[in-house]
Design a protein around this motif. Structure first.
Motif, PDB file in Angstrom:
ATOM      1  N   GLN A  31     -71.761  -9.085 -35.980  1.00 36.36           N
ATOM      2  CA  GLN A  31     -70.483  -8.399 -36.079  1.00 36.36           C
ATOM      3  C   GLN A  31     -69.358  -9.229 -35.477  1.00 36.36           C
ATOM      4  OE1 GLN A  31     -73.482  -7.043 -35.349  1.00 36.36           O
ATOM      5  NE2 GLN A  31     -73.351  -4.799 -35.211  1.00 36.36           N
ATOM      6  N   PRO A  61     -73.559  -0.446 -36.897  1.00 35.16           N
ATOM      7  CA  PRO A  61     -72.818   0.768 -36.537  1.00 35.16           C
ATOM      8  C   PRO A  61     -73.263   1.980 -37.354  1.00 35.16           C
ATOM      9  CG  PRO A  61     -71.324  -1.089 -36.807  1.00 35.16           C
ATOM     10  CD  PRO A  61     -72.660  -1.530 -37.311  1.00 35.16           C
ATOM     11  N   SER A  62     -73.567   1.751 -38.625  1.00 38.79           N
ATOM     12  CA  SER A  62     -74.043   2.837 -39.483  1.00 38.79           C
ATOM     13  C   SER A  62     -74.901   2.256 -40.596  1.00 38.79           C
ATOM     14  CB  SER A  62     -72.871   3.628 -40.084  1.00 38.79           C
ATOM     15  OG  SER A  62     -72.193   2.841 -41.048  1.00 38.79           O
ATOM     16  N   LEU A 222     -66.943  -0.598 -40.882  1.00 35.94           N
ATOM     17  CA  LEU A 222     -66.919  -1.483 -39.723  1.00 35.94           C
ATOM     18  C   LEU A 222     -67.777  -2.713 -39.968  1.00 35.94           C
ATOM     19  CD1 LEU A 222     -67.365   1.147 -36.863  1.00 35.94           C
ATOM     20  CD2 LEU A 222     -65.221   0.151 -37.716  1.00 35.94           C
ATOM     21  N   ASP A 225     -71.749  -2.690 -40.742  1.00 37.60           N
ATOM     22  CA  ASP A 225     -72.241  -1.529 -41.484  1.00 37.60           C
ATOM     23  C   ASP A 225     -73.154  -1.989 -42.618  1.00 37.60           C
ATOM     24  OD1 ASP A 225     -70.995   0.436 -40.008  1.00 37.60           O
ATOM     25  OD2 ASP A 225     -69.329   0.717 -41.397  1.00 37.60           O
TER      26      ASP A 225
END
Length: 284
Positions: A31, A61-62, A222, A225
């Protein structure tokens, strides 16, 4: 992401594969690399056989998973006795959320989900989001599914939960879109060396652009993701209707042209306590 062999696999570092070597980048996470950290610097170098490849994103994050292949939807409806593909499916690139706390990488053992007797693989590709909500790269994704748990849950009307959130595998590497061209990529699944599924990523009904636009509506994507394509047609045991569910000891290989082979072994039944509860059908 990679870890030198013998090191703590809960950690990892972004790296770039060049031939038989891995160049360690200075960023701490993928990231941070996407958002500018360490892009101009290199931190070290390892032989490829000296490292363990990890999931391209260790802690996303997801995790969203779409439902983009018409053949898969049609096959699953036939096997489960549903009337067919709902008209809304053609109108909306739907997806569900899975657990970012249950991510596994190449060569990891997958704990067999407790309370299930119908473990399934799902042959997919995942996009990983980089800067500004754009796709930074693609990887292979196995959306492991406990079909008997999922079947009971979805009768309630909320969608899969415990039928899905015990494991998602990603890997073996992340490949940038420019390296993959038009994305008409052959996809193959094997169990213990036997080919069980074959399809092509180019058969997606919903485009990646439409899936990302839907995912980003009223929110934002984000860096890191993960967004799955959904299962390619014929890409899971459920679609075949033959009841040849996975068992402990089975080795599942998902191969996608231009990306590589994501290989996992099914381990024994998971026994998870409350402190580790985060590590833990209707054809999604």
């Amino acid at each position: 992401m990679f870890s030198p062999r013998g090191r703590d696999l809960d950690r990892g570092w972004p790296g770039r594969i060049e031939g038989d070597r891995v160049i360690q980048l200075a960023a701490q996470t993928l990231q941070s690399f996407f958002t500018g950290g360490g892009q101009a610097r290199e931190h070290g170098e390892y032989l490829l056989d000296e490292v363990q490849l990890r999931p391209p994103v260790l802690h996303p994050p997801s995790v969203r998973d779409a439902y983009a292949f018409e053949e898969h939807v049609r096959n699953a409806a036939r096997v489960t006795g549903r009337p067919g593909v709902p008209k809304e499916w053609y109108e909306i690139p739907v997806f569900y959320f899975s657990s970012p706390a249950a991510i596994y990488g190449p060569e990891d053992d997958i704990p067999y989900p407790e309370g299930s007797d119908e473990l399934d693989y799902e042959l997919e590709v995942a996009a990983v989001i980089g800067a500004d909500g754009a796709i930074a790269g693609f990887t292979v994704m196995n959306d492991w599914s406990a079909r008997d748990l999922q079947r009971r849950e979805m009768r309630v009307g909320l969608g899969p939960a415990k039928g899905k959130d015990f494991a998602t595998s990603l890997g073996p590497v992340l490949v940038t879109p420019d390296e993959l061209g038009d994305l008409r990529l052959e996809m193959i699944a094997r169990v213990n060396g036997e080919e069980r599924s074959r399809g092509n990523l180019g058969d997606m009904y919903h485009s990646w652009e439409a899936i990302l636009a839907r995912a980003a509506a009223n929110t934002r994507l984000l860096p890191g993701d993960v967004i799955g394509s959904g299962t390619v047609g014929s890409g899971c045991i459920l679609e075949h209707g033959d009841g040849r569910w996975l068992r402990p000891g089975d080795v599942v290989e998902l191969e996608v042209e231009g990306i590589g082979v994501l290989r996992n072994r099914v381990g024994p039944t998971a026994k998870l306590d409350e402190s580790n509860s985060g590590k833990r059908a209707e054809g999604v």
